[in-house]
Design a protein around this motif. Sequence first.
Motif, PDB file in Angstrom:
ATOM      1  N   ARG A 102       3.279  10.644   1.491  1.00  0.00           N
ATOM      2  CA  ARG A 102       4.019   9.608   2.208  1.00  0.00           C
ATOM      3  C   ARG A 102       5.290   9.280   1.436  1.00  0.00           C
ATOM      4  O   ARG A 102       5.295   9.259   0.210  1.00  0.00           O
ATOM      5  CB  ARG A 102       3.146   8.361   2.362  1.00  0.00           C
ATOM      6  CG  ARG A 102       1.950   8.603   3.265  1.00  0.00           C
ATOM      7  CD  ARG A 102       1.010   7.412   3.403  1.00  0.00           C
ATOM      8  NE  ARG A 102       1.685   6.133   3.381  1.00  0.00           N
ATOM      9  CZ  ARG A 102       1.319   5.107   2.592  1.00  0.00           C
ATOM     10  NH1 ARG A 102       0.291   5.206   1.798  1.00  0.00           N
ATOM     11  NH2 ARG A 102       1.991   3.976   2.632  1.00  0.00           N
ATOM     12  N   THR A 103       6.358   8.996   2.154  1.00  0.00           N
ATOM     13  CA  THR A 103       7.616   8.672   1.488  1.00  0.00           C
ATOM     14  C   THR A 103       7.491   7.396   0.654  1.00  0.00           C
ATOM     15  O   THR A 103       8.138   7.270  -0.377  1.00  0.00           O
ATOM     16  CB  THR A 103       8.774   8.539   2.493  1.00  0.00           C
ATOM     17  OG1 THR A 103       8.423   7.597   3.497  1.00  0.00           O
ATOM     18  CG2 THR A 103       9.082   9.876   3.141  1.00  0.00           C
ATOM     19  N   GLU A 104       6.639   6.497   1.079  1.00  0.00           N
ATOM     20  CA  GLU A 104       6.408   5.270   0.303  1.00  0.00           C
ATOM     21  C   GLU A 104       5.774   5.606  -1.046  1.00  0.00           C
ATOM     22  O   GLU A 104       6.080   4.979  -2.062  1.00  0.00           O
ATOM     23  CB  GLU A 104       5.496   4.294   1.062  1.00  0.00           C
ATOM     24  CG  GLU A 104       6.075   3.767   2.342  1.00  0.00           C
ATOM     25  CD  GLU A 104       5.884   4.716   3.525  1.00  0.00           C
ATOM     26  OE1 GLU A 104       5.154   5.735   3.424  1.00  0.00           O
ATOM     27  OE2 GLU A 104       6.499   4.450   4.570  1.00  0.00           O
ATOM     28  N   THR A 105       4.886   6.587  -1.056  1.00  0.00           N
ATOM     29  CA  THR A 105       4.257   7.018  -2.306  1.00  0.00           C
ATOM     30  C   THR A 105       5.303   7.635  -3.220  1.00  0.00           C
ATOM     31  O   THR A 105       5.342   7.350  -4.420  1.00  0.00           O
ATOM     32  CB  THR A 105       3.123   8.025  -2.021  1.00  0.00           C
ATOM     33  OG1 THR A 105       2.169   7.416  -1.153  1.00  0.00           O
ATOM     34  CG2 THR A 105       2.448   8.478  -3.300  1.00  0.00           C
ATOM     35  N   TRP A 106       6.169   8.479  -2.676  1.00  0.00           N
ATOM     36  CA  TRP A 106       7.259   9.084  -3.442  1.00  0.00           C
ATOM     37  C   TRP A 106       8.130   7.997  -4.077  1.00  0.00           C
ATOM     38  O   TRP A 106       8.426   8.047  -5.274  1.00  0.00           O
ATOM     39  CB  TRP A 106       8.076   9.993  -2.529  1.00  0.00           C
ATOM     40  CG  TRP A 106       9.328  10.559  -3.102  1.00  0.00           C
ATOM     41  CD1 TRP A 106      10.601  10.179  -2.811  1.00  0.00           C
ATOM     42  CD2 TRP A 106       9.440  11.623  -4.061  1.00  0.00           C
ATOM     43  NE1 TRP A 106      11.504  10.946  -3.515  1.00  0.00           N
ATOM     44  CE2 TRP A 106      10.822  11.837  -4.286  1.00  0.00           C
ATOM     45  CE3 TRP A 106       8.515  12.411  -4.739  1.00  0.00           C
ATOM     46  CZ2 TRP A 106      11.285  12.805  -5.174  1.00  0.00           C
ATOM     47  CZ3 TRP A 106       8.988  13.385  -5.619  1.00  0.00           C
ATOM     48  CH2 TRP A 106      10.345  13.563  -5.824  1.00  0.00           C
ATOM     49  N   SER A 107       8.521   7.004  -3.302  1.00  0.00           N
ATOM     50  CA  SER A 107       9.350   5.907  -3.808  1.00  0.00           C
ATOM     51  C   SER A 107       8.645   5.155  -4.928  1.00  0.00           C
ATOM     52  O   SER A 107       9.254   4.818  -5.950  1.00  0.00           O
ATOM     53  CB  SER A 107       9.698   4.941  -2.671  1.00  0.00           C
ATOM     54  OG  SER A 107      10.450   5.587  -1.688  1.00  0.00           O
TER      55      SER A 107
END
Length: 98
Positions: A36-41
């Motif tokens: 998930r992009t939130e995890t990447w961030s």
Amino acid sequence: MIYLNLELTDRCNLRCIMCGQAYSSNVHDTPDRYMRTETWSHLLAGLADVGEEISLCPHWLGDPPVHPEFAPMLREAFPRNAGNRLFRLFTVHTNGAL
């Protein structure tokens, strides 16, 4: 130096005979997945507190450019890394087919 691999996806667009992904669509015993992009961030933000030089590689079993948000994820990482505050080196392993 810490060498950190973050698997953006376990998907690959090829099925090479020398790779285990040629034999299974469920590499981690789950269907193909994307980070998930939130995890990447969140992971990027956490790098600021490590205190050691980091070599970041967004790869493990899958091919990173297969991730539908690969380009936006890179566009987030590099401005946040101004002055190498998050990572010193960045490497992408890819089959280059995309």
